[in-house]
Design a protein around this motif. Structure first.
Motif, mmCIF file in Angstrom:
data_model
loop_
_atom_site.group_PDB
_atom_site.id
_atom_site.type_symbol
_atom_site.label_atom_id
_atom_site.label_comp_id
_atom_site.label_asym_id
_atom_site.label_seq_id
_atom_site.Cartn_x
_atom_site.Cartn_y
_atom_site.Cartn_z
ATOM 1 N N LEU A 148 1.117 -1.097 0.350
ATOM 2 C CA LEU A 148 0.130 -0.124 -0.009
ATOM 3 C C LEU A 148 0.933 0.920 -0.133
ATOM 4 C CD1 LEU A 148 -3.332 -1.413 2.795
ATOM 5 C CD2 LEU A 148 -3.063 -1.594 0.006
ATOM 6 N N ARG A 149 0.195 2.260 -1.203
ATOM 7 C CA ARG A 149 1.475 3.581 -0.760
ATOM 8 C C ARG A 149 0.938 4.628 -1.759
ATOM 9 N NH1 ARG A 149 5.781 2.220 -5.838
ATOM 10 N NH2 ARG A 149 4.485 1.245 -7.926
ATOM 11 N N SER A 150 0.847 5.963 -1.350
ATOM 12 C CA SER A 150 0.375 6.896 -1.810
ATOM 13 C C SER A 150 1.698 7.670 -2.187
ATOM 14 C CB SER A 150 0.609 7.749 -1.103
ATOM 15 O OG SER A 150 -0.527 7.418 0.278
ATOM 16 N N THR A 157 -2.627 13.429 -5.447
ATOM 17 C CA THR A 157 -1.918 12.612 -4.272
ATOM 18 C C THR A 157 -2.879 11.090 -5.225
ATOM 19 O OG1 THR A 157 -1.349 13.696 -2.480
ATOM 20 C CG2 THR A 157 -1.397 11.158 -2.624
ATOM 21 N N GLU A 158 -2.134 10.131 -5.673
ATOM 22 C CA GLU A 158 -2.708 8.523 -5.210
ATOM 23 C C GLU A 158 -2.377 7.861 -5.206
ATOM 24 O OE1 GLU A 158 -3.145 6.595 -9.972
ATOM 25 O OE2 GLU A 158 -1.493 7.091 -9.096
ATOM 26 N N ASN A 159 -3.535 6.952 -4.536
ATOM 27 C CA ASN A 159 -3.492 6.098 -3.215
ATOM 28 C C ASN A 159 -3.127 4.448 -4.440
ATOM 29 O OD1 ASN A 159 -2.906 7.700 -0.922
ATOM 30 N ND2 ASN A 159 -5.069 7.809 -1.503
ATOM 31 N N SER A 160 -3.088 3.068 -4.091
ATOM 32 C CA SER A 160 -2.872 2.998 -4.472
ATOM 33 C C SER A 160 -2.591 1.126 -3.879
ATOM 34 C CB SER A 160 -1.781 2.188 -6.187
ATOM 35 O OG SER A 160 -0.384 2.014 -5.803
ATOM 36 N N GLY A 230 -4.051 -6.592 -10.472
ATOM 37 C CA GLY A 230 -3.807 -5.809 -11.073
ATOM 38 C C GLY A 230 -3.596 -4.790 -9.956
ATOM 39 N N ARG A 231 -2.638 -3.400 -10.273
ATOM 40 C CA ARG A 231 -2.679 -2.415 -9.049
ATOM 41 C C ARG A 231 -4.477 -1.703 -9.176
ATOM 42 N NH1 ARG A 231 0.735 2.786 -9.486
ATOM 43 N NH2 ARG A 231 2.469 1.478 -8.368
ATOM 44 N N ILE A 232 -4.864 -1.799 -7.587
ATOM 45 C CA ILE A 232 -5.737 -0.968 -7.678
ATOM 46 C C ILE A 232 -5.829 0.528 -6.778
ATOM 47 C CG2 ILE A 232 -8.332 -0.742 -5.737
ATOM 48 C CD1 ILE A 232 -8.349 -3.150 -8.027
ATOM 49 N N THR A 233 -6.836 1.393 -7.615
ATOM 50 C CA THR A 233 -6.462 2.902 -7.099
ATOM 51 C C THR A 233 -7.380 3.578 -6.855
ATOM 52 O OG1 THR A 233 -6.468 3.652 -9.082
ATOM 53 C CG2 THR A 233 -4.316 2.605 -9.133
ATOM 54 N N ASP A 234 -7.341 4.501 -6.129
ATOM 55 C CA ASP A 234 -8.757 5.028 -5.579
ATOM 56 C C ASP A 234 -9.594 5.661 -7.274
ATOM 57 O OD1 ASP A 234 -7.085 6.113 -3.774
ATOM 58 O OD2 ASP A 234 -6.178 8.210 -4.490
ATOM 59 N N GLY A 238 -14.294 3.632 -7.441
ATOM 60 C CA GLY A 238 -16.156 4.948 -7.722
ATOM 61 C C GLY A 238 -15.972 6.492 -7.665
ATOM 62 N N PRO A 239 -16.960 6.330 -8.122
ATOM 63 C CA PRO A 239 -16.429 8.526 -8.504
ATOM 64 C C PRO A 239 -16.180 8.815 -7.356
ATOM 65 C CG PRO A 239 -18.640 7.589 -8.720
ATOM 66 C CD PRO A 239 -18.310 6.729 -8.689
ATOM 67 N N LEU A 240 -16.580 8.901 -6.301
ATOM 68 C CA LEU A 240 -16.721 9.345 -4.777
ATOM 69 C C LEU A 240 -15.178 9.818 -4.508
ATOM 70 C CD1 LEU A 240 -19.609 9.098 -2.879
ATOM 71 C CD2 LEU A 240 -19.120 10.686 -4.437
ATOM 72 N N PHE A 241 -14.079 8.556 -5.300
ATOM 73 C CA PHE A 241 -12.936 8.381 -4.697
ATOM 74 C C PHE A 241 -11.727 8.195 -5.284
ATOM 75 C CE2 PHE A 241 -15.484 5.447 -1.456
ATOM 76 C CZ PHE A 241 -15.064 6.377 -0.754
ATOM 77 N N ALA A 242 -12.136 9.421 -6.892
ATOM 78 C CA ALA A 242 -11.541 9.526 -8.156
ATOM 79 C C ALA A 242 -10.684 10.235 -7.845
ATOM 80 C CB ALA A 242 -12.097 9.676 -9.252
ATOM 81 N N ARG A 243 -9.338 10.442 -8.417
ATOM 82 C CA ARG A 243 -8.571 11.246 -7.753
ATOM 83 C C ARG A 243 -8.574 13.016 -8.426
ATOM 84 N NH1 ARG A 243 -2.340 10.469 -10.921
ATOM 85 N NH2 ARG A 243 -3.679 10.721 -12.179
ATOM 86 N N ASN A 244 -10.139 12.983 -9.813
ATOM 87 C CA ASN A 244 -9.560 14.411 -9.860
ATOM 88 C C ASN A 244 -11.275 14.620 -9.802
ATOM 89 O OD1 ASN A 244 -7.119 14.613 -10.483
ATOM 90 N ND2 ASN A 244 -7.472 13.243 -12.870
ATOM 91 N N ALA A 245 -11.747 13.697 -9.070
ATOM 92 C CA ALA A 245 -13.205 13.629 -8.852
ATOM 93 C C ALA A 245 -13.619 15.483 -7.662
ATOM 94 C CB ALA A 245 -13.853 13.257 -7.229
#
Length: 302
Positions: A148-150, A157-160, A230-234, A238-245
């Motif tokens: 887990l990293r940011s 900031t992107e969490n994955s 595979g990699r899971i990101t923000d 879902g749309p509420l957690f998207a990086r550019n939301a």
């Protein structure tokens, strides 16, 4: 009765008796109980946990019905203990057969290193009571290691989460290496889990520990095949957690149009009066407005 027939009868009876005796002998031979034991085999005389030193008192010999000794087993106590001190590596129950993989070599210590398979390494991952599956991971279980990293790029900031290694064996939990334990470990603030991995996997785990946080995922027993991960990101949450939301914008409610302001003439229409003037036979009607309201209308026009 003729003499020839009598001879044939006597011969038939004799042959029948011989056949009956042969059949009885064959049946007795094949239905006899199993032969007595031809040897012995060494088993545990009591429950032997990890680290127990084997002695003539905690092992025993039992009869071996078959003449072939199982691979890696011991026929006598002398064969087991003649070369030096041996220690239990895998917990055994009473009457369980003692084999070489379950114990150390003569004179060898019961350390974690002797539990490693050939070509494997031991690496320790520090996790808390949540990342350690609440203490339910036990020695002998199989787990996946997740990183887990940011990452921050261009102010965003992107969490994955990435599956680093799959299906690795747990050697120990803190200082516990007993693979026969059937109770979950007590959860603590920090917990160390020692894994059996290849040299390359050990390097990945050590490097990943400096990049982010490591978490363990418990695997089902016997599920050796690797799953696609595979990699899971923000953005995958879902749309509420998207990086550019962006926060949702409330829709503008249509505002009712204001009623047009009445003209001064309309406002004072009710205050007018009808006046009729006669010029001879001609009749003319006029709307007469109060002088104050007429002044107000004039000012408004100006």
């Amino acid at each position: 009765m003729r003499k020839g027939n009598l001879i044939i009868l006597v011969v038939a009876l004799a042959m029948g008796m011989v056949a009956a005796l042969m059949a009885r002998s064959w049946i007795a031979q094949h239905s006899a109980p199993a032969s007595a034991a031809t040897g012995t085999i060494v088993v545990a005389a009591a429950s032997l946990p990890f680290g127990t030193v084997l002695t003539p008192d905690n092992v025993s010999e039992i009869p071996l019905s078959s003449g072939q000794l199982p691979d890696a087993a011991f026929a006598t106590k002398t064969d087991l203990l003649k070369d030096g001190r041996r220690v239990v590596l895998t917990a055994m129950e009473r009457s369980e057969m003692i084999t070489k993989p379950k114990i150390t070599a003569p004179g060898q210590r019961a350390s974690l290193s002797v539990l490693l398979e050939e070509g494997q390494r031991a690496v320790t991952v520090r996790v808390d009571d949540i990342k350690g599956v609440a203490g339910f991971i036990l020695p002998g279980d199989r787990v996946d290691v997740v990183l887990l990293r940011s990452e921050t790029q261009r102010g965003e900031t992107e969490n994955s989460a990435d599956v680093l290694i799959q299906y690795v064996k747990v050697l120990a939990i803190d200082q516990l290496v007993n693979d026969r334990q059937d109770q979950p470990a007590v959860a603590t603030v920090a917990k160390a889990v020692t894994l059996q991995v290849s040299p390359e996997q050990a390097q990945k785990i050590l490097l990943a520990g400096n990049i982010g946080k490591l978490s363990l995922v418990l695997r089902q027993p016997g599920e050796a095949r690797s799953a696609e991960a595979g990699r899971i990101t923000d953005n995958d949450l879902g749309p509420l957690f998207a990086r550019n939301a962006k926060p949702p914008v409330a829709e503008k409610q249509p505002v009712a149009e204001k009623a047009a302001a009445p003209t001064l003439l309309q406002a004072f229409k009710s205050d007018t009066a009808k006046v009729t003037i006669y010029h001879g036979l001609d009749e003319k009607k006029y709307d007469v407005i109060h002088q104050a309201k007429e002044d107000a209308i004039r000012q408004a026009k100006e």
